[in-house]
Design an enzyme around this catalytic site. Structure first.
Site, PDB file in Angstrom:
ATOM      1  N   ASN A  22       0.826  -1.193   0.000  1.00  5.89           N
ATOM      2  CA  ASN A  22       0.000   0.000   0.000  1.00  5.89           C
ATOM      3  C   ASN A  22       0.867   1.252   0.000  1.00  5.89           C
ATOM      4  OD1 ASN A  22      -2.682   1.492   0.566  1.00  5.89           O
ATOM      5  ND2 ASN A  22      -1.312   2.253   2.158  1.00  5.89           N
ATOM      6  N   GLU A  23       0.860   1.986  -1.115  1.00  9.12           N
ATOM      7  CA  GLU A  23       1.421   3.327  -1.279  1.00  9.12           C
ATOM      8  C   GLU A  23       2.945   3.412  -1.201  1.00  9.12           C
ATOM      9  OE1 GLU A  23      -2.442   6.037  -0.089  1.00  9.12           O
ATOM     10  OE2 GLU A  23      -0.702   6.111   1.236  1.00  9.12           O
ATOM     11  N   ASN A  24       3.644   2.290  -1.182  1.00  5.45           N
ATOM     12  CA  ASN A  24       5.100   2.367  -1.079  1.00  5.45           C
ATOM     13  C   ASN A  24       5.755   2.774  -2.392  1.00  5.45           C
ATOM     14  OD1 ASN A  24       4.516   1.467   1.454  1.00  5.45           O
ATOM     15  ND2 ASN A  24       5.488  -0.527   1.245  1.00  5.45           N
TER      16      ASN A  24
END
Length: 749
Positions: free
Chosen positions: A386-388
């Site tokens: 998630n969102e890395n």
């Protein structure tokens, strides 16, 4: 300090049960509970011995940095909350056995590894420890670092051989379906053993000379499993037996195919989930751990919360990467009711080391969880993080990392290899957001998966209409919990459990955009959140087939506080839940101000819509008829009347386009009569009433109501059905603050 312990459980729940701390989730008690995460803890017990050829202690969940000692001998250490650990102990067993599990502080462990040197938005050390990231605090939840035996522990006795893992892969073939069952066994002896499998009346059997085998079951014509709204969800029990009675494994499986269509088109590239070759528009919600103290979540809790998603016309739940791989109870419910599951691997909003000491844990964890979850037909997508990938691109990480590997090797190499090896019939995507290529910006709306956080952070909710992604995996807008949840959980807490950066200011901005004054902020910020749900979801659904998914952030909450959830931390439905239910209806009409028609069913939706323009006194100014021909699984947009107040009706559905300012002082009559299980409140409008709501939880915290956010023209009527086991006064149910609308003032003759 010593206290009785419950297993499964954690230190916080044990201390709370013993009366040694105040509830960390109430008021400002989070602040006075921080010491718990910095302390070491030890669990001790005594159990009788057994006589067996083999005996293993099996820990299904240790949180997190543990040393296990049996009768004074250290039998193992752990550093991963997301793994199962098995330790042979037969040689150490006595008639009476002393077992201890010592938990070192996860705070200190992560700090000693330099966790705060790894980029993340909360400046917490979670990237260096395999523990649910949100346990270190998030923008919707408290910072309460736990320790404990959070899943069951057992003494497993066996002989000759046991099943170590069973991994079924379901595929459609030219002649029907196949179930390839890969089996691994552990041996205590060299005896010849057989393994058999059966499902849907088909069986197979083979001998295992070593430790692995594969059985293939050919099933000619099973009933096919479908997502909710597309068909039924038949499940078949798959049974695998080792020998005659050495070991048995049972799971329910479903026969269905799933693929991810990312083919290029004239816009960029698609992101379409297909089940049994049929494109599915994802009407989704994001899922976070349902309790800060995750061992308290029960099968009934899963059934209730996922039932609330199903009632809101949701067909997909995304298990977010800062939380957990949930228990099989969660996925079992999804299998039964047809809720698709998007499963993140557990990486969120941070750069993660790729050193051997963490990479080995990541691989072991991923292998176990892929195999464990593979039987569930509801699981349709593995997502790397998630969102890395977005964070590395836009959040200034490279300067802080100074060339260190930061997790891309997991998302772009390790995890896709493991999914291809262990779960080859299920698709993998590297991240959310992610555009499918390192040559593209991760949050490019023309490709892959997007997150739409510019609205909450910087803009009015109407700005959702300015973006049309291929698939929106996160978009959300905050609102406060129910009033009774505020009273119970927040009380006089100074910050009101607001964890989002500038959260109060962003809520206030939403009010000033649409209301003359910030008065009655609790109710009106709930309404603004509900409007944001409706605007965002309707826009994305109307953009089908360009956009093929909308996953609202978020379904649930873990404590009492303002957040993006539609169900608050006490399980109460916010007005936003009712807006989500309406916006996710399989057949939907809306005004933006064009007439929007969405048909997410297998039958055409045709007929004539009536679009009427009114003044604010409810007088008809103009009315037109509009022909509607919306084909199955499609959406259309029809330009029509524009004005300050327009209503469209079609086939029993209604949509309104209304101003925020200039509404008349509300006048209505309301009555209340007892009914089985509660009350019926009837309201008749004498003026235009916008977003009429009833909040029975202000009188009875257990009370519920069937609808919210009703807009009425003068002389129109509606009714609210209230469920309550208490004696409630009619006068209270028919006056403010229980009965509300957003008009200035409220006049009840």
């Amino acid at each position: 300090m010593e206290a009785p312990a419950t297993v499964p459980g954690c230190v916080h729940t044990d201390l709370l049960a013993a009366g040694l701390i105040e509830d960390p989730l109430l008021a400002d008690n989070e602040k006075t509970s921080q010491w718990i995460g910095w302390a070491d803890w030890e669990y001790r017990t005594v159990f009788p011995g057994v006589t067996a050829e083999q005996a293993d202690l099996v820990f299904h969940g240790l949180d997190t940095v543990a040393t296990i000692t049996l009768n004074g001998i250290v039998i193992g250490t752990t550093e991963n909350m997301h793994r199962t650990y098995r330790f042979p102990v037969r040689e150490l067993l006595r008639d009476s056995n002393e077992l201890s599990v010592h938990f070192a502080s996860a705070e200190r462990f992560a700090a000693d590894r330099g966790g705060e040197d790894w980029p993340n938005p909360f400046h917490r050390p979670y990237p260096v420890i395999r523990k649910n990231a949100c346990n270190f605090g998030w923008d919707w939840g408290p910072d309460l670092v736990t320790a404990g035996i959070w899943r069951p522990v057992e003494l497993h006795t066996w002989h000759t051989a046991r099943l170590d893992s069973v991994r079924p892969v379901v595929r459609r073939t030219g002649k029907g379906w196949s179930v390839a069952v890969a089996v691994e066994i552990a041996r205590a002896a060299d005896d010849e053993v057989t393994v058999s499998a059966d499902v849907a009346g088909v069986s197979a059997r083979t001998r295992i000379d070593g430790t692995t085998a594969e059985l293939v079951l050919e099933v000619a014509d099973p009933e096919v499993w479908w997502p909710v709204g597309h068909g039924e969800q038949p499940l078949y029990e798959l049974t695998v037996r080792l020998g005659d009675n050495l070991d048995v494994w049972r799971r329910r499986i479903g026969f269905r195919t799933v693929e991810l269509d990312t083919s290029p088109d004239e816009i960029g590239s698609r992101f379409v989930l297909k089940v049994n070759d049929k494109p599915v528009f994802a009407r989704g919600v994001n899922w976070i751990p349902d309790d800060v103290f995750v061992s308290r979540v029960t099968p009934q809790d899963y059934r209730e919360r996922l039932g609330q998603a199903l009632e809101a016309n949701v067909n997909l739940v995304r298990v977010w990467g800062g939380g957990l791989y949930e228990s099989d109870d969660f996925y079992d419910v999804c299998d039964e009711v047809g809720l698709l599951v998007w499963q993140d691997f557990l990486f969120a909003c941070a750069a993660y080391p790729e050193d051997k000491w963490l990479a080995g844990e990541v691989e072991a964890e991923a292998r176990e969880q892929i195999v464990r979850l593979a039987p569930h037909p509801s699981l349709v997508l593995w997502n790397g993080n998630n969102e890395n990938l977005w964070g590395y691109e836009d959040w200034g990480w490279p300067a802080q990392l100074q060339g260190r590997a930061w997790g891309a090797g997991y998302y772009l190499d390790l995890l896709p290899r493991l999914v291809a090896e262990l779960d080859p019939a299920r698709p993998y995507w590297a991240g959310s957001p992610w555009s499918g290529s390192q040559d593209l910006h991760p949050n490019d709306d023309r490709h892959g998966v997007s997150h739409l956080w510019d609205v909450w952070n910087d803009k009015d909710y109407l700005a959702y209409r300015d973006r049309t992604p291929r698939f929106a995996a996160e978009f959300g807008y905050q609102g406060p919990p129910a009033w009774s949840t505020v009273v119970r959980g927040i009380g006089d807490a100074a910050e009101g459990h607001q964890k989002a950066a500038d959260g109060h200011a962003k809520l206030a901005r939403g009010l000033t955009e649409h209301f003359r004054s910030p008065d009655d902020a609790h109710f009106r910020t709930q309404v603004v959140q509900a409007r944001a749900v409706r605007v965002g979801v309707e826009h994305l659904r109307a953009a089908r087939p360009t956009c093929m998914g909308a996953i609202w952030w978020q379904l649930n909450d873990c404590w009492a506080g303002p957040s993006w959830s539609v169900v608050d931390g006490d399980g109460r439905l916010k007005p936003a839940w009712y807006a989500l239910r309406d916006a996710y209806r399989p057949r939907l009409i809306g005004l933006d101000p064009d007439l929007v028609v969405v048909n997410d069913t297998d039958a055409p939706w045709t007929g004539t819509a009536t679009v009427t323009r009114y003044d604010l006194a409810g007088t008809v100014l103009e009315s037109v008829l509009v022909d509607v021909d919306c084909q199955p699984r499609s959406a259309l947009r029809i330009p029509t009347l524009t004005s300050a107040f327009v209503r469209a009706t079609f086939d029993g559905e209604t949509a309104d386009w209304l101003p925020d300012l200039g509404l008349p002082v509300a006048r209505l009559t309301a009555s209340c009569v007892p009914a089985p299980g509660g009350y019926v409140v009837e309201v008749k409008a004498h003026t235009l009433l916008r977003e009429l709501c009833l909040f029975p939880d202000r009188l009875d915290p257990a009370a519920t109501v069937d609808t919210m956010l009703v807009t009425l023209l003068p002389e129109e009527q509606t009714r609210f059905t209230v469920r309550s086991g208490k004696a409630l006064a009619a006068a209270d149910l028919t006056t403010a603050p229980v009965l509300r609308c957003v008009n200035d003032g409220l006049s009840i003759p």
